[in-house]
Design a protein around this motif. Structure first.
Motif, short mmCIF file in Angstrom:
data_model
loop_
_atom_site.label_atom_id
_atom_site.label_comp_id
_atom_site.label_asym_id
_atom_site.label_seq_id
_atom_site.Cartn_x
_atom_site.Cartn_y
_atom_site.Cartn_z
N ALA A 101 -2.59 -34.56 -11.52
CA ALA A 101 -2.01 -33.93 -12.71
C ALA A 101 -1.03 -32.81 -12.31
O ALA A 101 0.06 -32.69 -12.88
N ALA A 102 -1.43 -32.02 -11.31
CA ALA A 102 -0.55 -30.93 -10.86
C ALA A 102 0.72 -31.48 -10.23
O ALA A 102 1.82 -30.97 -10.46
N HIS A 103 0.58 -32.54 -9.42
CA HIS A 103 1.74 -33.15 -8.79
C HIS A 103 2.70 -33.72 -9.83
O HIS A 103 3.92 -33.60 -9.71
N HIS A 104 2.14 -34.34 -10.88
CA HIS A 104 2.97 -34.90 -11.94
C HIS A 104 3.73 -33.78 -12.66
O HIS A 104 4.92 -33.93 -12.99
N ARG A 105 3.08 -32.64 -12.90
CA ARG A 105 3.73 -31.52 -13.56
C ARG A 105 4.82 -30.93 -12.65
O ARG A 105 5.90 -30.54 -13.13
N THR A 106 4.57 -30.88 -11.35
CA THR A 106 5.56 -30.32 -10.42
C THR A 106 6.83 -31.16 -10.38
O THR A 106 7.94 -30.62 -10.36
N GLY A 107 6.64 -32.48 -10.34
CA GLY A 107 7.80 -33.35 -10.27
C GLY A 107 8.32 -33.50 -8.84
O GLY A 107 7.64 -33.15 -7.87
N GLN A 108 9.54 -33.99 -8.69
CA GLN A 108 10.09 -34.28 -7.37
C GLN A 108 10.73 -33.07 -6.71
O GLN A 108 10.95 -33.06 -5.51
N THR A 109 11.04 -32.04 -7.47
CA THR A 109 11.70 -30.85 -6.92
C THR A 109 10.64 -29.78 -6.64
O THR A 109 10.13 -29.14 -7.56
N ALA A 110 10.34 -29.57 -5.36
CA ALA A 110 9.26 -28.66 -4.99
C ALA A 110 9.77 -27.23 -4.83
O ALA A 110 9.65 -26.61 -3.77
N THR A 111 10.36 -26.70 -5.89
CA THR A 111 10.76 -25.30 -5.88
C THR A 111 9.54 -24.43 -6.15
O THR A 111 8.53 -24.92 -6.68
N PRO A 112 9.58 -23.14 -5.80
CA PRO A 112 8.44 -22.27 -6.12
C PRO A 112 8.07 -22.30 -7.59
O PRO A 112 6.88 -22.27 -7.94
N GLU A 113 9.07 -22.36 -8.47
CA GLU A 113 8.79 -22.39 -9.92
C GLU A 113 8.07 -23.67 -10.31
O GLU A 113 7.11 -23.65 -11.09
N ALA A 114 8.54 -24.81 -9.78
CA ALA A 114 7.91 -26.09 -10.11
C ALA A 114 6.50 -26.16 -9.54
O ALA A 114 5.57 -26.63 -10.21
N LEU A 115 6.33 -25.72 -8.30
CA LEU A 115 4.99 -25.71 -7.71
C LEU A 115 4.05 -24.81 -8.51
O LEU A 115 2.88 -25.15 -8.74
N ASN A 116 4.55 -23.66 -8.93
CA ASN A 116 3.73 -22.74 -9.72
C ASN A 116 3.25 -23.40 -11.00
O ASN A 116 2.08 -23.25 -11.38
N ASP A 117 4.13 -24.14 -11.68
CA ASP A 117 3.74 -24.82 -12.91
C ASP A 117 2.63 -25.83 -12.64
O ASP A 117 1.67 -25.95 -13.44
N GLY A 118 2.74 -26.57 -11.55
CA GLY A 118 1.71 -27.55 -11.23
C GLY A 118 0.38 -26.90 -10.90
O GLY A 118 -0.67 -27.33 -11.40
#
Length: 503
Positions: free
Chosen positions: A418-435
């Motif tokens: 679920a966290a990986h799906h929320r992060t998506g393909q762009t592993a920026t700090p912001e995207a990782l934080n959301d996941g």
């Protein structure tokens, strides 16, 4: 050969404490070192999670067999075997040169832990059957259990940064040796075990294979959708293997891994369901927080480990508090209070931000969640093993530990996807934080579900008697020789009588 001097409760408690610390440590000690392990051995992102899954799955899947082996072949003998295997696997894993080598060593560690944990807990249950000593002993057990999981992150960070990631494996070798010597000389072998039949090895294989495929299918949803033929086929085979396990347990001519009648006991089924959800939530929370500190906040492994120290201390404080409150409050009440506190802390963690800091995003929720987690540990173990026949204490202990480890693996697979799906393909700090924030929020939801189970499945009990008033209750036993838990109510005693009549 010298004359045995009789039971030595202090040595037994010390050995069990070391064992529980060690097997709990290995669930979390590798977390902070995962980025360095991936770089050193060439793990893929998905493959890296199997450093955790390999240990948790063999540990959880074989715990029932380990518990049955402890009941059949003797708890001391199985404990010594598990210590030797665990130490050897840790040594070999430290010299791993390929991803497969480390995963295999972690799997063998899990096999050793599956022998160790139920044998140790059964020894503790037999040595401290009732009363004040039992509450204190389980308080020590729960503190070491929690400290191993929490301090594992701290130790893993320090070892990874200053000694290299291989020492997260090597560190187990001296601990196993320290437990092996007093266990060999100080633990008195119990009475000869009753051997009514050969253990059901086929059942253990089916359970482990089914759970492994189930987790594998869940992890692979990051690559294949839920509706894809690969996912559907994998999960269908896993379900078939688990169904076959239940069928074998019902029909085997051998001694089944677990008597299915145990699940008619509301305390056993409730405590195991509670532990499954708590294990899923806490393993996932450790994983997400370790990655948040390093990949989002950008701190090194040693400092990341240090920032888990308040959590470790909070768990120990909660475990000590559980011992003191154990004389005044029934176990179910402690499970509800502890579960709600832990859920609150994890929900607070769910508010993490990309520009966060230790003081604002980590310290406060660490204290709340850890104290709540510490409050849960001893009551759930006491609840799950109380009222179980002496020849099934190893099995009941194995079942509880199995629920925790399988919950950890299932939770990490599901919430990680679920966290990986929320992060998506762009592993920026912001995207990782959301996941990671989503994963931590879902972990809090699992704790709320655990509290609901405690309220609806576990029976309401009256407060336990004070230690000085518990002598009469401490001496209670069931007609078949089972020790009745000192917190048992009149209704629970009637349940025991009905179970004896139906048997």
């Amino acid at each position: 050969m010298g004359i045995e001097s009789g039971p030595r409760p202090g040595i037994t408690l010390a050995v069990v404490a070391i064992v529980q610390f060690m097997v709990s440590l290995d669930l979390s000690v590798v977390n902070v070192g995962l980025p360095q392990i991936a770089a050193g051995l060439g793990f893929s992102t998905v493959g890296l999670t199997w450093v955790i899954h390999a240990y948790a799955l063999t540990f959880g899947g074989l715990l029932l067999l380990g518990g049955k082996a402890a009941d059949r072949y003797g708890r001391k003998r199985v404990l010594l075997f598990g210590l030797g295997l665990f130490g050897l696997a840790s040594l070999i894993g430290g010299f791993a040169q390929e991803p497969g080598h480390l995963v295999a060593a972690r799997a063998v560690q899990g096999i050793g832990a599956a022998a160790l944990a139920p044998a140790a807990l059964a020894l503790l249950t037999a040595t401290f059957p009732t009363g004040k000593a039992r509450i204190r002993a389980f308080g020590v057990w729960s503190a070491m259990n929690a400290a191993g999981g929490a301090l594992g992150v701290l130790m893993g960070g320090l070892l990874t940064e200053y000694a290299g990631w291989r020492w997260v494996m090597f560190v187990n070798v001296p601990m196993a040796a320290c437990a092996l010597a007093p266990a060999w000389r100080g633990i008195v072998a119990g009475p000869p075990p009753v051997r009514s039949g050969r253990p059901d090895v086929l059942g253990a294989v089916l359970a482990t294979a089914g759970m492994t495929l189930l987790v594998f299918g869940l992890v692979r949803t990051e690559q294949y959708s839920w509706a894809s033929p690969i996912t559907v086929t994998t999960l269908a085979i896993a379900a078939a293997l688990l169904a076959a396990f239940i069928y074998v347990e019902r029909t085997t001519a051998r001694e089944p891994l677990i008597r299915l009648g145990l699940f008619a006991n509301r305390s056993v089924i409730g405590a195991n369901a509670y532990t499954l959800l708590v294990g899923a939530a806490m393993a996932s929370a450790f994983y997400f927080l370790s990655l948040y500190l390093q990949r989002v906040l950008g701190i090194g492994p040693a400092l990341a480990g240090m920032e888990f120290l308040p959590f470790a201390l909070g768990v120990v404080a909660g475990s000590v508090l559980a011992v003191k409150l154990g004389y005044r409050l029934p176990p179910r009440t402690l499970l509800v209070i502890g579960g709600l506190l832990t859920a609150t802390g994890l929900a607070w963690f769910g508010l993490i931000s990309p520009d966060g800091a230790f003081a604002t995003d980590v310290l406060g929720p660490s204290i709340v969640a850890s104290v709540g987690f510490g409050l849960c540990l001893a009551p759930v173990v006491s609840t799950a093993t109380a009222g179980v026949a002496p020849h099934e204490t190893g099995t009941a202990s194995g079942l509880l530990n199995s629920s925790r480890q399988i919950g950890a693996s299932l939770g990490l697979a599901t919430l990680g996807s679920a966290a990986h799906h929320r992060t998506g393909q762009t592993a920026t700090p912001e995207a990782l934080n959301d996941g990671y924030a989503l994963g931590l929020t879902l972990s809090a939801a699992l704790l709320v579900a655990a509290v609901l189970i405690a309220l609806t499945v576990l029976r309401r009990t009256s407060p336990p008697p004070q230690p000085e008033q518990s002598d009469d209750r401490d001496s209670l036993s069931a007609p078949d020789g089972r020790a009745i838990h000192p917190h048992a109510t009149t209704r629970q005693l009637e349940d025991h009588r009905r179970e004896d009549a139906s048997a």
